[in-house]
Design a protein around this motif. Sequence first.
Motif, PDB file in Angstrom:
ATOM      1  N   ASP A 140       0.820  -1.209   0.000  1.00 36.65           N
ATOM      2  CA  ASP A 140       0.000   0.000   0.000  1.00 36.65           C
ATOM      3  C   ASP A 140       0.855   1.260   0.000  1.00 36.65           C
ATOM      4  N   LEU A 141       2.135   1.113   0.295  1.00 37.84           N
ATOM      5  CA  LEU A 141       3.060   2.245   0.262  1.00 37.84           C
ATOM      6  C   LEU A 141       4.043   2.120  -0.901  1.00 37.84           C
ATOM      7  N   GLY A 142       3.733   1.211  -1.821  1.00 39.84           N
ATOM      8  CA  GLY A 142       4.575   1.069  -3.001  1.00 39.84           C
ATOM      9  C   GLY A 142       5.893   0.379  -2.745  1.00 39.84           C
ATOM     10  N   ARG A 143       5.975  -0.414  -1.647  1.00 37.00           N
ATOM     11  CA  ARG A 143       7.189  -1.155  -1.330  1.00 37.00           C
ATOM     12  C   ARG A 143       6.872  -2.646  -1.309  1.00 37.00           C
ATOM     13  N   THR A 144       7.911  -3.464  -1.415  1.00 40.05           N
ATOM     14  CA  THR A 144       7.693  -4.916  -1.411  1.00 40.05           C
ATOM     15  C   THR A 144       7.582  -5.477  -0.001  1.00 40.05           C
ATOM     16  N   GLY A 145       8.243  -4.837   0.967  1.00 45.22           N
ATOM     17  CA  GLY A 145       8.325  -5.389   2.313  1.00 45.22           C
ATOM     18  C   GLY A 145       9.512  -6.310   2.479  1.00 45.22           C
ATOM     19  N   TYR A 146      10.310  -6.478   1.412  1.00 46.21           N
ATOM     20  CA  TYR A 146      11.495  -7.333   1.464  1.00 46.21           C
ATOM     21  C   TYR A 146      12.778  -6.509   1.350  1.00 46.21           C
ATOM     22  N   GLU A 147      12.649  -5.196   1.334  1.00 43.45           N
ATOM     23  CA  GLU A 147      13.828  -4.330   1.246  1.00 43.45           C
ATOM     24  C   GLU A 147      14.723  -4.537   2.459  1.00 43.45           C
ATOM     25  N   SER A 148      16.017  -4.281   2.287  1.00 37.02           N
ATOM     26  CA  SER A 148      16.956  -4.398   3.400  1.00 37.02           C
ATOM     27  C   SER A 148      16.761  -3.244   4.370  1.00 37.02           C
ATOM     28  N   ARG A 149      17.308  -3.430   5.555  1.00 37.77           N
ATOM     29  CA  ARG A 149      17.233  -2.372   6.560  1.00 37.77           C
ATOM     30  C   ARG A 149      17.874  -1.089   6.037  1.00 37.77           C
ATOM     31  N   ASP A 150      19.041  -1.198   5.412  1.00 40.72           N
ATOM     32  CA  ASP A 150      19.738  -0.008   4.913  1.00 40.72           C
ATOM     33  C   ASP A 150      18.923   0.696   3.836  1.00 40.72           C
ATOM     34  N   GLU A 151      18.312  -0.080   2.941  1.00 45.58           N
ATOM     35  CA  GLU A 151      17.480   0.526   1.898  1.00 45.58           C
ATOM     36  C   GLU A 151      16.349   1.338   2.517  1.00 45.58           C
ATOM     37  N   LEU A 152      15.701   0.769   3.520  1.00 45.45           N
ATOM     38  CA  LEU A 152      14.566   1.453   4.134  1.00 45.45           C
ATOM     39  C   LEU A 152      15.010   2.665   4.932  1.00 45.45           C
ATOM     40  N   ASN A 153      16.154   2.583   5.580  1.00 48.57           N
ATOM     41  CA  ASN A 153      16.630   3.731   6.340  1.00 48.57           C
ATOM     42  C   ASN A 153      17.029   4.893   5.439  1.00 48.57           C
ATOM     43  N   GLN A 154      17.357   4.601   4.193  1.00 51.04           N
ATOM     44  CA  GLN A 154      17.709   5.653   3.241  1.00 51.04           C
ATOM     45  C   GLN A 154      16.507   6.157   2.455  1.00 51.04           C
ATOM     46  N   ASP A 155      15.353   5.536   2.641  1.00 49.71           N
ATOM     47  CA  ASP A 155      14.142   5.876   1.904  1.00 49.71           C
ATOM     48  C   ASP A 155      13.394   6.986   2.645  1.00 49.71           C
ATOM     49  N   GLN A 156      13.805   8.225   2.392  1.00 52.09           N
ATOM     50  CA  GLN A 156      13.240   9.347   3.131  1.00 52.09           C
ATOM     51  C   GLN A 156      11.760   9.560   2.820  1.00 52.09           C
ATOM     52  N   GLU A 157      11.352   9.314   1.583  1.00 51.18           N
ATOM     53  CA  GLU A 157       9.944   9.476   1.237  1.00 51.18           C
ATOM     54  C   GLU A 157       9.079   8.516   2.057  1.00 51.18           C
ATOM     55  N   LEU A 158       9.515   7.261   2.140  1.00 51.40           N
ATOM     56  CA  LEU A 158       8.772   6.281   2.928  1.00 51.40           C
ATOM     57  C   LEU A 158       8.728   6.683   4.389  1.00 51.40           C
ATOM     58  N   LYS A 159       9.851   7.097   4.944  1.00 53.34           N
ATOM     59  CA  LYS A 159       9.903   7.448   6.357  1.00 53.34           C
ATOM     60  C   LYS A 159       9.003   8.645   6.670  1.00 53.34           C
TER      61      LYS A 159
END
Length: 359
Positions: free
Chosen positions: A197-216
């Motif tokens: 629902d947020l356009g992510r797979t849910g399988y991204e790595s921790r580092d990828e998600l921490n760098q994803d400022q739009e998602l955060k």
Amino acid sequence: MRGGTSRGPFFLESDLPADAALRDRVLLAVMGSPDLRQIDGLGGADPLTSKVAIVARSERPGVDLEFLFAQVLIKEPRVDTTPNCGNMLAAVAPFAIERGLVAARAPETTVRVLTRNTGTLSDITVQTPGGQISYEGDARIDGCPGTSSPIRISFLETAGSVCKSLLPTGHIVDEFEGVKVTCIDNGMPVAIVAAGDLGRTGYESRDELNQDQELKQRLEAIRLAAGPAMNLGDVSRKVVPKMTLVAPARAGGSLCTRTFIPHDCHSAVGVLGAVTVATAAVLDGSVARAVSVVPPGLVKLISVEHPTGEFSVELEVDSADPGTVTRAALLRTARLIMRGDVMIPRAVWNGSPSARLAA
């Protein structure tokens, strides 16, 4: 001590100031906050290693120990005692035996612990062959290297630990910022969102998600909206609710998760966060249930996948109401890492001639 996948100093309550504000200033000095590296203290520059446990013998009937968990923020001069931490909880019984608060019995010792943050009770069973605490064993938990002696934790009546009810908004699904969310508290307030629902797979790595400022930024907007609806008030300066993205399992588990605590992606998943997400997975109509594979029967083993492995939670549901979880149990490990004195600036607290604290 290491408790589960967390680490931090454990203190006897009697060794800390009774005044909460002064106590928090002491803990900030102990951990070296605020500073991104926590270079002037014991903190490890990560939310999982910027935690403190405060333990005391209980005077309440039927309760052995009382535990106060403190999350010491890294970037801010602030200590949050709102949430619980099941990982640090795992080390409370070993610490209490080490410090003589409870007596060990062979071959294992069970203690009942009241977590003051949430008012919840748990029974913790540790291995004490010959009446001595043992840290050696074959138990393995993802997110921690090696093996250790198993520690069993059974949580008692955790529903609504902070939010006062399992579904604090009164709904199985709410909508915040245009996104469907399940708000739930079975030991930890969590707002659950489908990664898709947020356009992510849910399988991204921790580092990828921490760098994803739009998602955060989107997650924080949802969190700020969900907080008041969960009876938590303004959560802008709180570490709850935790935000969890869910997706179908891809390694044989029940579901896959990525949890933010609350702004950094967790390298694994918190103990009570896992219990809460697992509970959501068995509730028909929830965001988590829609992506989960749930086994049949009244006793269900829910495998919660996370960035570094999986976390298994055993849930027992009510035979008359399969949507009601009556018991949650899990396995953790812990280890004594060091004992000694931690020095703090005399200007913070001169609680003893050398301003030292026995840890």
